[in-house]
Design an enzyme around this catalytic site. Structure first.
Site, PDB file in Angstrom:
ATOM      1  N   GLY A   1       4.021  -1.382  -2.171  1.00 30.08           N
ATOM      2  CA  GLY A   1       3.529  -0.948  -3.494  1.00 30.08           C
ATOM      3  C   GLY A   1       2.048  -1.223  -3.684  1.00 30.08           C
TER       4      GLY A   1
ATOM      5  N   HIS B   1      -6.194  -2.930   1.075  1.00 27.52           N
ATOM      6  CA  HIS B   1      -5.477  -2.845   2.362  1.00 27.52           C
ATOM      7  C   HIS B   1      -6.043  -1.760   3.267  1.00 27.52           C
ATOM      8  CE1 HIS B   1      -3.286   0.281   0.091  1.00 27.52           C
ATOM      9  NE2 HIS B   1      -2.704   0.676   1.198  1.00 27.52           N
TER      10      HIS B   1
ATOM     11  N   SER C   1       4.247   5.261  -3.472  1.00 25.12           N
ATOM     12  CA  SER C   1       3.973   3.886  -3.025  1.00 25.12           C
ATOM     13  C   SER C   1       4.464   2.889  -4.067  1.00 25.12           C
ATOM     14  CB  SER C   1       2.475   3.706  -2.765  1.00 25.12           C
ATOM     15  OG  SER C   1       2.071   2.371  -2.916  1.00 25.12           O
TER      16      SER C   1
ATOM     17  N   ASN D   1       5.933   6.161   1.131  1.00 28.44           N
ATOM     18  CA  ASN D   1       4.668   5.492   0.835  1.00 28.44           C
ATOM     19  C   ASN D   1       3.595   6.499   0.412  1.00 28.44           C
ATOM     20  OD1 ASN D   1       4.450   2.732   0.745  1.00 28.44           O
ATOM     21  ND2 ASN D   1       4.352   2.463   2.957  1.00 28.44           N
TER      22      ASN D   1
ATOM     23  N   ARG E   1     -10.669   8.238  -5.900  1.00 29.82           N
ATOM     24  CA  ARG E   1     -11.081   7.438  -4.737  1.00 29.82           C
ATOM     25  C   ARG E   1     -12.340   7.967  -4.042  1.00 29.82           C
ATOM     26  NH1 ARG E   1      -5.804   5.874  -1.135  1.00 29.82           N
ATOM     27  NH2 ARG E   1      -4.211   5.811  -2.757  1.00 29.82           N
TER      28      ARG E   1
ATOM     29  N   ASP F   1      -5.545  16.503  -0.604  1.00 31.24           N
ATOM     30  CA  ASP F   1      -4.503  17.077   0.258  1.00 31.24           C
ATOM     31  C   ASP F   1      -3.098  16.900  -0.318  1.00 31.24           C
ATOM     32  OD1 ASP F   1      -3.839  14.443   0.921  1.00 31.24           O
ATOM     33  OD2 ASP F   1      -4.360  14.627   3.044  1.00 31.24           O
TER      34      ASP F   1
ATOM     35  N   GLU G   1     -12.649   8.885   1.517  1.00 31.31           N
ATOM     36  CA  GLU G   1     -11.260   8.879   2.002  1.00 31.31           C
ATOM     37  C   GLU G   1     -11.063   9.850   3.163  1.00 31.31           C
ATOM     38  OE1 GLU G   1      -8.463   7.002   0.325  1.00 31.31           O
ATOM     39  OE2 GLU G   1     -10.110   5.844  -0.542  1.00 31.31           O
TER      40      GLU G   1
ATOM     41  N   VAL H   1       2.164   7.662  -6.609  1.00 34.06           N
ATOM     42  CA  VAL H   1       3.453   7.467  -7.283  1.00 34.06           C
ATOM     43  C   VAL H   1       4.523   6.938  -6.318  1.00 34.06           C
ATOM     44  CG1 VAL H   1       5.242   8.652  -8.625  1.00 34.06           C
ATOM     45  CG2 VAL H   1       2.856   9.351  -8.848  1.00 34.06           C
TER      46      VAL H   1
ATOM     47  N   HIS I   1      -5.327  12.201  -3.554  1.00 32.46           N
ATOM     48  CA  HIS I   1      -6.224  12.867  -2.593  1.00 32.46           C
ATOM     49  C   HIS I   1      -6.090  14.370  -2.808  1.00 32.46           C
ATOM     50  CE1 HIS I   1      -5.618   9.298   0.365  1.00 32.46           C
ATOM     51  NE2 HIS I   1      -6.833   9.211  -0.132  1.00 32.46           N
TER      52      HIS I   1
ATOM     53  N   CYS J   1      -0.844  14.077   5.785  1.00 36.03           N
ATOM     54  CA  CYS J   1      -1.494  12.757   5.791  1.00 36.03           C
ATOM     55  C   CYS J   1      -1.474  12.154   7.184  1.00 36.03           C
ATOM     56  CB  CYS J   1      -0.746  11.768   4.893  1.00 36.03           C
ATOM     57  SG  CYS J   1      -0.669  12.242   3.185  1.00 36.03           S
TER      58      CYS J   1
HETATM   59  O1  SUG Z   1      -3.656   5.502   0.834  1.00 34.13           O
HETATM   60  N1  SUG Z   1      -0.225   4.820   1.011  1.00 34.13           N
HETATM   61  C1  SUG Z   1      -1.341   5.614   1.424  1.00 34.13           C
HETATM   62  C2  SUG Z   1      -0.922   7.060   1.602  1.00 34.13           C
HETATM   63  C3  SUG Z   1      -2.013   7.892   2.184  1.00 34.13           C
HETATM   64  C4  SUG Z   1      -1.707   9.345   2.173  1.00 34.13           C
HETATM   65  N2  SUG Z   1      -2.782  10.079   2.743  1.00 34.13           N
HETATM   66  C5  SUG Z   1      -3.188  11.298   2.359  1.00 34.13           C
HETATM   67  N3  SUG Z   1      -2.819  11.864   1.258  1.00 34.13           N
HETATM   68  N4  SUG Z   1      -4.030  11.900   3.129  1.00 34.13           N
HETATM   69  C6  SUG Z   1      -2.482   5.508   0.408  1.00 34.13           C
HETATM   70  O2  SUG Z   1      -2.195   5.445  -0.784  1.00 34.13           O
HETATM   71  C7  SUG Z   1       0.950   2.719   0.547  1.00 34.13           C
HETATM   72  C8  SUG Z   1       1.164   1.404   1.236  1.00 34.13           C
HETATM   73  C9  SUG Z   1       2.174   0.530   0.542  1.00 34.13           C
HETATM   74  O3  SUG Z   1       2.333   0.667  -0.677  1.00 34.13           O
HETATM   75  O4  SUG Z   1       2.851  -0.272   1.236  1.00 34.13           O
HETATM   76  C10 SUG Z   1      -0.263   3.469   1.074  1.00 34.13           C
HETATM   77  O5  SUG Z   1      -1.220   2.876   1.519  1.00 34.13           O
END
Ligand code: SUG
Length: 445
Positions: free
Chosen positions: A20, A137, A28, A362, A214, A252, A174, A26, A250, A368
């Site tokens: 999370g 992270h 995640s 996630n 972002r 995408d 990003e 949403v 994002h 992605c």
């Molecule tokens: O950056 N999720 C990533 C998902 C990235 C998706 N990428 C694109 N749309 N291109 C992010 O939000 C969740 C990790 C966690 O909650 O454990 C996370 O990092």
């Protein structure tokens, strides 16, 4: 001369988990603390890579990063042996500890922005790792990403590598998740569309109010400058702040493009008519703008199913295929839309569904998981061949996953010192399989 679009998919790392961590994403947040399966996650990713390879595409593999990130924990003051660092951080700062365990480098659409040689001033393929400053992270990724990219595209005659942008939210970047390239053929000069969420140096401009934007305008401009792009081959478009506030973290998640197609949601951009006009005036071929109305697919359904986090790929026969997650198939609204789309007069002729649920939970769909690199044949010949998918590599990586990855992982397992050992052992072996050299810090220090 031949040219290709190569998809480099992120191999899911051994610590894949649901923590999370991504406010504004949403999926995640809603799956926080559920139990993950690193082994299934890695295998779902490999199946998608193999399927694209079998469809005649050139498919690459991008290595994951070392987690838990002991070095990040040491940098913020946790001391002692690696085991002591893990135990102290997990006990004293569990949220920070979890962030240092994320396998988020699997979403390689966020690894970097890539401009093909046909677009850049010096004719080289340019790479800028994304700094991912908005999430702690993810901000741990760019240095290792840069090392891995240099090990894969290791030839200064064809490839130019830049450092990531300054580590500050003013330059929040990003990567390819907010970057789309249009062209007639992959090896021909194209137009690169950069989509940003806000202006960092002008507070008077529209911006989301609930969730973070972002990517900044200033970061997008900086990447274009670094890559030697010109006014003629770039278009900068602001994302609609309202959709960011509905979970579109994002571009995408709300739009995807390939060659002469832009497939997007009615609410994706702040000024759609202007974006379309500018794109059509700059792209040297006739564009297909496929706009999905809200009345047909509401934004919430697009976010839930990831209709736009699909890959649009061009097969050798020229047909475009839309590579979609099974969540799209399982939605009546989206699957009926897609069945109609492939019968219409656009280059998109087929839909293929893939189960990437481990990643979807996630907030990471098919798009992605991949970084696109358009290459001419002599450039492709200069790419580290051990990172290109074939039947043997597919078998080797499946065996490697079976040997090293856990079937299940919960947040409590992350502090297990054995997980760090397992992860390092796996990655050490992986660098030999992919012939990357010592890209990880535990191999260098
Ligand atoms: O950056 N999720 C990533 C998902 C990235 C998706 N990428 C694109 N749309 N291109 C992010 O939000 C969740 C990790 C966690 O909650 O454990 C996370 O990092």
């Amino acid at each position: 001369m031949k040219h290709f679009e190569v998809n480099f998919d992120g191999l899911v790392g051994p610590t894949h988990n649901y923590a999370g961590l991504s406010f504004g994403n949403v999926a995640s947040l809603s799956n926080a603390r559920s139990v993950s399966s690193p082994r299934s996650a890695a295998k779902q990713g490999l199946e998608k890579m193999k399927a694209l390879h079998d469809m005649g595409m050139v498919q690459g593999v991008l290595a994951p990063q070392e987690r838990p990130d002991i070095y990040a924990l040491r940098r913020i003051g946790f001391q002692g042996s690696d085991q002591e660092v893990l135990a102290r951080a997990a006990k004293e700062a569990p949220a920070i500890f979890q962030a240092c365990c994320s396998a988020s480098s699997m979403w390689t659409a966020n690894a970097a922005t890539v401009s093909p040689g046909a677009d850049t001033a010096d004719g080289k393929v340019h790479f800028t790792p994304a700094n991912l400053t908005n999430k702690f992270h993810r901000s741990l990724e760019p240095q290792t990403t840069g090392r891995i990219l240099r090990a894969m595209f290791n030839n200064s005659r064809y490839f130019a590598h830049h450092d990531h942008l300054p580590n500050n939210e003013h330059f929040g970047d990003e990567g390819a998740a907010n970057h789309t390239r249009f062209c007639s053929e992959y090896g021909h000069a194209g137009v690169e569309m950069f989509v940003y969420g806000r202006y960092a140096f002008d507070g008077s401009k529209p911006a989301p109010t609930k969730y973070p934007a972002r990517q900044t305008y200033e970061a997008s401009l900086a990447v274009a400058r670094l890559h030697g792009l010109s006014d003629e081959n770039t278009v900068f478009v602001q994302q609609n702040p309202d959709v960011i506030d509905q979970g579109v973290f994002h571009n995408d998640v709300i739009a995807v493009g390939n060659q002469n197609v832009l497939f997007f949601h009615e609410e994706a951009f702040l000024n759609t008519a202007q974006a379309i006009e500018e794109l059509q005036s700059k792209v040297a071929t006739e564009m297909h703008f496929i706009e999905v109305p809200t009345a047909r697919v509401p934004v919430a359904e697009a976010v839930r199913t990831y209709l736009f986090n699909t890959q649009l790929i061009t097969l050798k026969n020229g047909h475009m295929v839309i590579v979609a997650p099974t969540e799209c198939r399982d939605s009546e609204i989206v699957s009926s839309y897609l069945s109609e789309l492939v019968t219409q007069n656009t280059p998109i002729k087929e839909v293929r569904y893939f189960d990437v649920k481990q990643s979807m939970r996630n907030g990471g769909g098919p798009a992605c998981l991949r970084l696109r690199v358009a290459l001419k044949d002599q450039e492709l010949a200069a790419v580290n061949p051990a990172c290109i998918m074939n039947d043997t590599l597919f078998a080797t990586l499946n065996t490697w996953v079976d040997k090293h990855y856990r079937e299940e992982l919960s947040s409590d397992d992350l502090a297990d010192p054995q997980l760090l050992i397992e992860s390092r052992t796996a990655l050490d072996e992986l660098t030999q399989i992919l012939k990357l050299g010592s890209v990880y810090r535990f191999q260098r220090d």
